[in-house]
Design a protein around this motif. Structure first.
Motif, PDB file in Angstrom:
ATOM      1  N   ILE A 137       4.278  88.045  72.336  1.00  0.00           N
ATOM      2  CA  ILE A 137       5.459  88.676  72.923  1.00  0.00           C
ATOM      3  C   ILE A 137       6.097  89.712  72.003  1.00  0.00           C
ATOM      4  N   VAL A 138       6.183  89.425  70.702  1.00  0.00           N
ATOM      5  CA  VAL A 138       6.833  90.362  69.775  1.00  0.00           C
ATOM      6  C   VAL A 138       5.969  91.603  69.569  1.00  0.00           C
ATOM      7  N   GLY A 139       4.682  91.401  69.321  1.00  0.00           N
ATOM      8  CA  GLY A 139       3.789  92.539  69.115  1.00  0.00           C
ATOM      9  C   GLY A 139       3.647  93.412  70.341  1.00  0.00           C
ATOM     10  N   ILE A 140       3.648  92.797  71.510  1.00  0.00           N
ATOM     11  CA  ILE A 140       3.573  93.562  72.758  1.00  0.00           C
ATOM     12  C   ILE A 140       4.806  94.448  72.903  1.00  0.00           C
ATOM     13  N   LEU A 141       5.987  93.895  72.623  1.00  0.00           N
ATOM     14  CA  LEU A 141       7.200  94.705  72.709  1.00  0.00           C
ATOM     15  C   LEU A 141       7.163  95.843  71.693  1.00  0.00           C
ATOM     16  N   ALA A 142       6.709  95.567  70.471  1.00  0.00           N
ATOM     17  CA  ALA A 142       6.612  96.617  69.457  1.00  0.00           C
ATOM     18  C   ALA A 142       5.671  97.728  69.904  1.00  0.00           C
ATOM     19  N   SER A 143       4.598  97.356  70.596  1.00  0.00           N
ATOM     20  CA  SER A 143       3.666  98.355  71.115  1.00  0.00           C
ATOM     21  C   SER A 143       4.309  99.182  72.215  1.00  0.00           C
ATOM     22  N   LEU A 144       5.019  98.534  73.123  1.00  0.00           N
ATOM     23  CA  LEU A 144       5.709  99.266  74.188  1.00  0.00           C
ATOM     24  C   LEU A 144       6.787 100.184  73.638  1.00  0.00           C
ATOM     25  N   LEU A 145       7.312  99.835  72.452  1.00  0.00           N
ATOM     26  CA  LEU A 145       8.303 100.678  71.782  1.00  0.00           C
ATOM     27  C   LEU A 145       7.650 101.743  70.908  1.00  0.00           C
ATOM     28  N   GLY A 146       6.351 101.947  71.099  1.00  0.00           N
ATOM     29  CA  GLY A 146       5.681 103.087  70.487  1.00  0.00           C
ATOM     30  C   GLY A 146       4.800 102.799  69.302  1.00  0.00           C
ATOM     31  N   GLY A 147       4.772 101.556  68.823  1.00  0.00           N
ATOM     32  CA  GLY A 147       4.036 101.249  67.607  1.00  0.00           C
ATOM     33  C   GLY A 147       2.528 101.204  67.784  1.00  0.00           C
ATOM     34  N   GLU A 148       1.826 101.470  66.671  1.00  0.00           N
ATOM     35  CA  GLU A 148       0.387 101.228  66.585  1.00  0.00           C
ATOM     36  C   GLU A 148       0.240  99.835  65.983  1.00  0.00           C
ATOM     37  N   LYS A 155      -9.005  81.100  67.415  1.00  0.00           N
ATOM     38  CA  LYS A 155      -8.929  80.429  68.714  1.00  0.00           C
ATOM     39  C   LYS A 155      -7.723  80.859  69.546  1.00  0.00           C
ATOM     40  N   ILE A 156      -6.755  81.540  68.926  1.00  0.00           N
ATOM     41  CA  ILE A 156      -5.539  81.956  69.629  1.00  0.00           C
ATOM     42  C   ILE A 156      -5.691  83.343  70.251  1.00  0.00           C
ATOM     43  N   LEU A 157      -6.681  84.088  69.838  1.00  0.00           N
ATOM     44  CA  LEU A 157      -6.768  85.501  70.215  1.00  0.00           C
ATOM     45  C   LEU A 157      -6.917  85.704  71.718  1.00  0.00           C
ATOM     46  N   ARG A 158      -7.557  84.781  72.412  1.00  0.00           N
ATOM     47  CA  ARG A 158      -7.746  84.947  73.870  1.00  0.00           C
ATOM     48  C   ARG A 158      -6.409  84.976  74.598  1.00  0.00           C
ATOM     49  N   GLN A 159      -5.432  84.215  74.104  1.00  0.00           N
ATOM     50  CA  GLN A 159      -4.105  84.205  74.721  1.00  0.00           C
ATOM     51  C   GLN A 159      -3.408  85.546  74.501  1.00  0.00           C
ATOM     52  N   ILE A 160      -3.525  86.082  73.292  1.00  0.00           N
ATOM     53  CA  ILE A 160      -2.924  87.386  72.988  1.00  0.00           C
ATOM     54  C   ILE A 160      -3.557  88.468  73.851  1.00  0.00           C
ATOM     55  N   GLU A 161      -4.882  88.478  73.903  1.00  0.00           N
ATOM     56  CA  GLU A 161      -5.586  89.506  74.672  1.00  0.00           C
ATOM     57  C   GLU A 161      -5.238  89.437  76.156  1.00  0.00           C
ATOM     58  N   ASN A 162      -5.066  88.229  76.670  1.00  0.00           N
ATOM     59  CA  ASN A 162      -4.687  88.069  78.073  1.00  0.00           C
ATOM     60  C   ASN A 162      -3.318  88.682  78.331  1.00  0.00           C
ATOM     61  N   ASN A 163      -2.366  88.437  77.431  1.00  0.00           N
ATOM     62  CA  ASN A 163      -1.020  88.981  77.627  1.00  0.00           C
ATOM     63  C   ASN A 163      -0.969  90.484  77.426  1.00  0.00           C
ATOM     64  N   ILE A 164      -1.820  91.018  76.567  1.00  0.00           N
ATOM     65  CA  ILE A 164      -1.921  92.468  76.445  1.00  0.00           C
ATOM     66  C   ILE A 164      -2.391  93.064  77.771  1.00  0.00           C
ATOM     67  N   SER A 165      -3.392  92.443  78.377  1.00  0.00           N
ATOM     68  CA  SER A 165      -3.931  92.965  79.639  1.00  0.00           C
ATOM     69  C   SER A 165      -2.892  92.921  80.750  1.00  0.00           C
ATOM     70  N   ILE A 166      -1.975  91.954  80.696  1.00  0.00           N
ATOM     71  CA  ILE A 166      -0.942  91.823  81.721  1.00  0.00           C
ATOM     72  C   ILE A 166       0.184  92.833  81.524  1.00  0.00           C
ATOM     73  N   ASN A 167       0.545  93.100  80.249  1.00  0.00           N
ATOM     74  CA  ASN A 167       1.802  93.804  79.969  1.00  0.00           C
ATOM     75  C   ASN A 167       1.686  95.238  79.446  1.00  0.00           C
ATOM     76  N   ILE A 168       0.562  95.601  78.887  1.00  0.00           N
ATOM     77  CA  ILE A 168       0.455  96.938  78.294  1.00  0.00           C
ATOM     78  C   ILE A 168      -0.411  97.821  79.172  1.00  0.00           C
ATOM     79  N   PHE A 190      -3.021 100.426  80.562  1.00  0.00           N
ATOM     80  CA  PHE A 190      -4.336 100.735  80.012  1.00  0.00           C
ATOM     81  C   PHE A 190      -4.299 101.986  79.131  1.00  0.00           C
ATOM     82  N   ALA A 191      -3.504 102.965  79.529  1.00  0.00           N
ATOM     83  CA  ALA A 191      -3.441 104.228  78.787  1.00  0.00           C
ATOM     84  C   ALA A 191      -2.867 104.057  77.385  1.00  0.00           C
ATOM     85  N   CYS A 192      -2.180 102.934  77.145  1.00  0.00           N
ATOM     86  CA  CYS A 192      -1.558 102.699  75.830  1.00  0.00           C
ATOM     87  C   CYS A 192      -2.328 101.702  74.972  1.00  0.00           C
TER      88      CYS A 192
END
Length: 225
Positions: free
Chosen positions: A86-97, A105-118, A120-122
């Motif tokens: 949630i924090v990294g996704i918001l930072a990305s939406l606020l322009g961050g790289e 084992k946790i990465l699949r959850q992060i990747e799933n939330n990226i696909s939902i919230n960010i 594709f162009a970003c």
């Protein structure tokens, strides 16, 4: 305006949406920060452990970004212990790289939330990588503008590795934001007041007294060579 979803672990009502998944279930909660509506999926099964929750410290850090109108545009950001992301996704939406990290084992959850919230162009500005503190941190660069972490100060066994990782990743120009729920039983008060100040200039920038959450802003103390 900040809208906080009701969380399963808080003792309140269940989140509104759940779906069955192999070995467990996926629970969805909705949040609003900085004008963005986030839908965060939590994979609740035997493998995710504490990473299957959106912790109050993460919500507090997102609120702080909103309150301070922080903009990460053009900045290189790494998040430790991303969990749901949630924090990294918001930072990305606020322009961050943003590089979002956690145990493999946790990465699949992060990747799933990226696909939902960010959008594709970003997504070219978002990177997900495994990072075990104190083990493979040296494979990461030390040129980040920001290091983020929410509720990563949770086990005293991990504190030396966390300090080692932070010291490697940070340079003199790096701003570190750590949001922690203060829990005396895991010696987190002493870690923040005694251990971190040996290596970083530490400033309390936000407190959420009702949740025992404190947001720290830190910079690395660079000793002369």
């Amino acid at each position: 305006m900040t809208t906080v979803a009701i969380l399963e672990h808080s003792g309140d009502k269940e989140p509104k949406e759940e779906r069955a998944a192999a070995g467990g279930y996926i629970s969805y909660s909705n949040f609003e920060f900085c004008g963005y509506n986030l839908k965060i999926a939590r994979i609740v099964d035997d493998t995710m452990g504490v990473s299957a929750y959106v912790w109050e410290a993460g919500i507090a850090l997102c609120r702080y970004f909103e309150k301070e109108d922080i903009n990460f545009t053009g900045k290189k950001v790494i998040e430790l212990g991303s969990g749901t992301g949630i924090v990294g996704i918001l930072a990305s939406l606020l322009g961050g790289e943003v590089t979002m990290t956690d145990k493999p084992k946790i990465l699949r959850q992060i990747e799933n939330n990226i696909s939902i919230n960010i959008p594709f162009a970003c997504r070219h500005r978002v990177n997900v990588q495994p990072l075990v503190w104190g083990e493979d941190h040296t494979s990461f660069s030390a040129d980040y503008d920001f290091i983020l972490g929410s509720d990563i100060v949770y086990s005293s066994v991990c504190y030396p590795a966390l300090v080692e990782t932070l010291r490697h990743l940070a340079n003199q120009g790096t701003t570190i934001y750590i949001s922690s729920e203060i829990r005396p039983r895991n010696r987190s008060p002493a870690f923040h007041k005694e251990v971190l100040p040996q290596h970083f200039e530490c400033q309390v920038v936000e407190t959420v007294e009702a949740k025992d959450v404190v947001v720290y802003k830190m910079t690395k103390i660079c000793t002369p060579r």
